[in-house]
Design a protein around this motif. Structure first.
Motif, PDB file in Angstrom:
ATOM      1  N   ALA A 124       0.861  -1.188   0.000  1.00 48.56           N
ATOM      2  CA  ALA A 124       0.000   0.000   0.000  1.00 48.56           C
ATOM      3  C   ALA A 124       0.894   1.235   0.000  1.00 48.56           C
ATOM      4  O   ALA A 124       1.643   1.474   0.952  1.00 48.56           O
ATOM      5  N   ASP A 125       0.833   1.995  -1.101  1.00 48.32           N
ATOM      6  CA  ASP A 125       1.616   3.227  -1.184  1.00 48.32           C
ATOM      7  C   ASP A 125       1.019   4.284  -0.272  1.00 48.32           C
ATOM      8  O   ASP A 125      -0.195   4.416  -0.155  1.00 48.32           O
ATOM      9  N   HIS A 126       1.896   5.060   0.362  1.00 53.17           N
ATOM     10  CA  HIS A 126       1.446   6.199   1.158  1.00 53.17           C
ATOM     11  C   HIS A 126       1.382   7.424   0.252  1.00 53.17           C
ATOM     12  O   HIS A 126       2.207   7.581  -0.654  1.00 53.17           O
ATOM     13  N   ALA A 127       0.426   8.292   0.485  1.00 57.83           N
ATOM     14  CA  ALA A 127       0.283   9.506  -0.325  1.00 57.83           C
ATOM     15  C   ALA A 127       1.514  10.388  -0.206  1.00 57.83           C
ATOM     16  O   ALA A 127       1.851  11.126  -1.136  1.00 57.83           O
ATOM     17  N   THR A 128       2.212  10.318   0.905  1.00 60.41           N
ATOM     18  CA  THR A 128       3.389  11.160   1.141  1.00 60.41           C
ATOM     19  C   THR A 128       4.682  10.486   0.706  1.00 60.41           C
ATOM     20  O   THR A 128       5.758  10.992   0.954  1.00 60.41           O
ATOM     21  N   GLY A 129       4.554   9.324   0.061  1.00 57.94           N
ATOM     22  CA  GLY A 129       5.730   8.586  -0.378  1.00 57.94           C
ATOM     23  C   GLY A 129       5.949   7.354   0.468  1.00 57.94           C
ATOM     24  O   GLY A 129       5.477   7.252   1.593  1.00 57.94           O
ATOM     25  N   GLY A 130       6.659   6.432  -0.086  1.00 57.68           N
ATOM     26  CA  GLY A 130       6.894   5.182   0.640  1.00 57.68           C
ATOM     27  C   GLY A 130       5.636   4.335   0.668  1.00 57.68           C
ATOM     28  O   GLY A 130       4.735   4.490  -0.149  1.00 57.68           O
ATOM     29  N   GLY A 131       5.565   3.465   1.623  1.00 56.53           N
ATOM     30  CA  GLY A 131       4.401   2.592   1.763  1.00 56.53           C
ATOM     31  C   GLY A 131       4.690   1.500   2.756  1.00 56.53           C
ATOM     32  O   GLY A 131       5.686   1.521   3.464  1.00 56.53           O
ATOM     33  N   GLU A 132       3.789   0.543   2.795  1.00 53.61           N
ATOM     34  CA  GLU A 132       3.966  -0.562   3.727  1.00 53.61           C
ATOM     35  C   GLU A 132       3.219  -1.789   3.228  1.00 53.61           C
ATOM     36  O   GLU A 132       2.294  -1.690   2.431  1.00 53.61           O
ATOM     37  N   TRP A 133       3.667  -2.925   3.719  1.00 53.69           N
ATOM     38  CA  TRP A 133       2.977  -4.162   3.428  1.00 53.69           C
ATOM     39  C   TRP A 133       1.755  -4.259   4.337  1.00 53.69           C
ATOM     40  O   TRP A 133       1.830  -4.007   5.523  1.00 53.69           O
ATOM     41  N   VAL A 134       0.637  -4.645   3.759  1.00 54.91           N
ATOM     42  CA  VAL A 134      -0.608  -4.768   4.508  1.00 54.91           C
ATOM     43  C   VAL A 134      -1.135  -6.189   4.322  1.00 54.91           C
ATOM     44  O   VAL A 134      -1.231  -6.666   3.195  1.00 54.91           O
ATOM     45  N   PRO A 135      -1.454  -6.865   5.437  1.00 58.57           N
ATOM     46  CA  PRO A 135      -1.980  -8.224   5.304  1.00 58.57           C
ATOM     47  C   PRO A 135      -3.379  -8.189   4.685  1.00 58.57           C
ATOM     48  O   PRO A 135      -4.203  -7.347   5.032  1.00 58.57           O
ATOM     49  N   VAL A 136      -3.613  -9.087   3.743  1.00 63.34           N
ATOM     50  CA  VAL A 136      -4.925  -9.106   3.091  1.00 63.34           C
ATOM     51  C   VAL A 136      -5.654 -10.440   3.188  1.00 63.34           C
ATOM     52  O   VAL A 136      -6.861 -10.482   3.179  1.00 63.34           O
ATOM     53  N   VAL A 137      -4.933 -11.521   3.291  1.00 64.03           N
ATOM     54  CA  VAL A 137      -5.561 -12.839   3.302  1.00 64.03           C
ATOM     55  C   VAL A 137      -4.790 -13.731   4.266  1.00 64.03           C
ATOM     56  O   VAL A 137      -3.569 -13.726   4.271  1.00 64.03           O
ATOM     57  N   THR A 138      -5.500 -14.477   5.048  1.00 67.19           N
ATOM     58  CA  THR A 138      -4.858 -15.520   5.843  1.00 67.19           C
ATOM     59  C   THR A 138      -5.470 -16.836   5.385  1.00 67.19           C
ATOM     60  O   THR A 138      -6.675 -16.937   5.216  1.00 67.19           O
ATOM     61  N   ALA A 139      -4.612 -17.790   5.172  1.00 67.27           N
ATOM     62  CA  ALA A 139      -5.068 -19.078   4.657  1.00 67.27           C
ATOM     63  C   ALA A 139      -4.488 -20.204   5.487  1.00 67.27           C
ATOM     64  O   ALA A 139      -3.469 -20.043   6.153  1.00 67.27           O
ATOM     65  N   MET A 140      -5.169 -21.345   5.457  1.00 67.31           N
ATOM     66  CA  MET A 140      -4.627 -22.567   6.047  1.00 67.31           C
ATOM     67  C   MET A 140      -4.522 -23.578   4.924  1.00 67.31           C
ATOM     68  O   MET A 140      -5.528 -23.947   4.311  1.00 67.31           O
ATOM     69  N   ASP A 141      -3.289 -23.959   4.640  1.00 64.69           N
ATOM     70  CA  ASP A 141      -2.999 -24.935   3.593  1.00 64.69           C
ATOM     71  C   ASP A 141      -3.573 -24.521   2.244  1.00 64.69           C
ATOM     72  O   ASP A 141      -4.147 -25.318   1.527  1.00 64.69           O
ATOM     73  N   GLY A 142      -3.464 -23.241   1.943  1.00 66.11           N
ATOM     74  CA  GLY A 142      -3.894 -22.740   0.649  1.00 66.11           C
ATOM     75  C   GLY A 142      -5.366 -22.392   0.556  1.00 66.11           C
ATOM     76  O   GLY A 142      -5.812 -21.842  -0.431  1.00 66.11           O
ATOM     77  N   GLU A 143      -6.149 -22.718   1.560  1.00 66.02           N
ATOM     78  CA  GLU A 143      -7.575 -22.397   1.562  1.00 66.02           C
ATOM     79  C   GLU A 143      -7.808 -21.155   2.413  1.00 66.02           C
ATOM     80  O   GLU A 143      -7.271 -21.041   3.507  1.00 66.02           O
ATOM     81  N   LEU A 144      -8.622 -20.244   1.915  1.00 72.76           N
ATOM     82  CA  LEU A 144      -8.950 -19.045   2.657  1.00 72.76           C
ATOM     83  C   LEU A 144      -9.562 -19.428   3.998  1.00 72.76           C
ATOM     84  O   LEU A 144     -10.422 -20.299   4.080  1.00 72.76           O
ATOM     85  N   CYS A 145      -9.088 -18.802   5.042  1.00 71.78           N
ATOM     86  CA  CYS A 145      -9.566 -19.122   6.375  1.00 71.78           C
ATOM     87  C   CYS A 145      -9.634 -17.837   7.186  1.00 71.78           C
ATOM     88  O   CYS A 145      -8.690 -17.050   7.195  1.00 71.78           O
ATOM     89  N   THR A 146     -10.731 -17.635   7.851  1.00 74.34           N
ATOM     90  CA  THR A 146     -10.899 -16.443   8.670  1.00 74.34           C
ATOM     91  C   THR A 146     -11.059 -16.854  10.130  1.00 74.34           C
ATOM     92  O   THR A 146     -11.314 -18.018  10.446  1.00 74.34           O
ATOM     93  N   GLU A 147     -10.933 -15.863  11.005  1.00 72.35           N
ATOM     94  CA  GLU A 147     -11.167 -16.135  12.419  1.00 72.35           C
ATOM     95  C   GLU A 147     -12.597 -16.606  12.631  1.00 72.35           C
ATOM     96  O   GLU A 147     -12.854 -17.448  13.496  1.00 72.35           O
ATOM     97  N   ARG A 148     -13.516 -16.101  11.849  1.00 66.40           N
ATOM     98  CA  ARG A 148     -14.916 -16.527  11.977  1.00 66.40           C
ATOM     99  C   ARG A 148     -15.055 -18.027  11.704  1.00 66.40           C
ATOM    100  O   ARG A 148     -15.772 -18.738  12.404  1.00 66.40           O
ATOM    101  N   GLU A 149     -14.369 -18.507  10.682  1.00 62.97           N
ATOM    102  CA  GLU A 149     -14.425 -19.936  10.371  1.00 62.97           C
ATOM    103  C   GLU A 149     -13.811 -20.765  11.496  1.00 62.97           C
ATOM    104  O   GLU A 149     -14.328 -21.827  11.852  1.00 62.97           O
ATOM    105  N   LEU A 150     -12.716 -20.280  12.065  1.00 60.09           N
ATOM    106  CA  LEU A 150     -12.106 -21.004  13.174  1.00 60.09           C
ATOM    107  C   LEU A 150     -13.013 -20.997  14.405  1.00 60.09           C
ATOM    108  O   LEU A 150     -13.051 -21.976  15.148  1.00 60.09           O
TER     109      LEU A 150
END
Length: 187
Positions: A124-150
């Motif tokens: 994710a780029d910052h408007a003022t320059g630079g940026g950061e990595w932002v987590p978007v997906v957590t998976a278990m063994d390649g399958e999408l997994c959310t805290e709700r599912e757990l």
């Protein structure tokens, strides 16, 4: 007394690997890592512990259907198989749905235990320059997994424990009425 190296949380193995064997950054952004998956890891732990409680009840059931049995360190799958083999025909029919649900819960427990949690990232780029990595997906063994599912998996484990207790009770106290107290069924 040993102090946990990473504090009282779980770090994904890939994060630890990347700390130990860092790779040069191709684009000066660095490698994505460090997302706190402790919520998911905590739920995975609760799933495992609740499944262990079900296993404890299954050990008692096995001793109920076969007083000579030695549950020892048998796991739920082996316990269930042995219990089912030793049940008389009418009890096999009566408890089949409970056994199936417990088997289903154990299958989900195995997923929580044996599948690795992996977190996906986007830059994710910052408007003022630079940026950061932002987590978007957590998976278990390649399958999408959310805290709700757990959380749903944890609910399944808790239901499995209830079903095992119902089996133990039914096999221990055949004259019990659901409308009356049953103070001495454990004997």
């Amino acid at each position: 007394m040993c102090k946990p190296q990473f504090g009282e949380r779980v770090r994904e193995w890939s994060d630890i690997r990347d700390d130990i064997y860092s790779r040069p950054s191709e684009d000066e952004r660095g490698e994505p890592r460090g997302y706190d998956t402790s919520g998911m890891q905590r739920l995975r732990g609760l799933i495992v512990v609740q499944a262990a409680e079900t296993e404890a009840v299954l050990g008692r059931i096995l001793r109920k259907v076969d007083p000579q049995a030695k549950p020892g360190k048998k796991m739920a799958g082996g316990l269930l198989k042995e219990i089912y083999e030793k049940l008389p025909g009418p009890d096999k029919i009566a408890w089949l749905s409970h056994v199936r649900q417990i088997v289903r819960a154990q299958w989900w427990r195995n997923l929580a235990v044996h599948h690795t949690v992996e977190t996906g990232y986007t830059w994710a780029d910052h408007a003022t320059g630079g940026g950061e990595w932002v987590p978007v997906v957590t998976a278990m063994d390649g399958e999408l997994c959310t805290e709700r599912e757990l959380r749903g998996d944890l609910a399944l484990q808790q239901t499995s424990t209830v079903l095992a207790i119902e089996m133990l009770h039914g096999l221990s106290c055949t004259n019990h009425s659901p409308y009356e107290d049953c103070p001495d069924w454990w004997e």
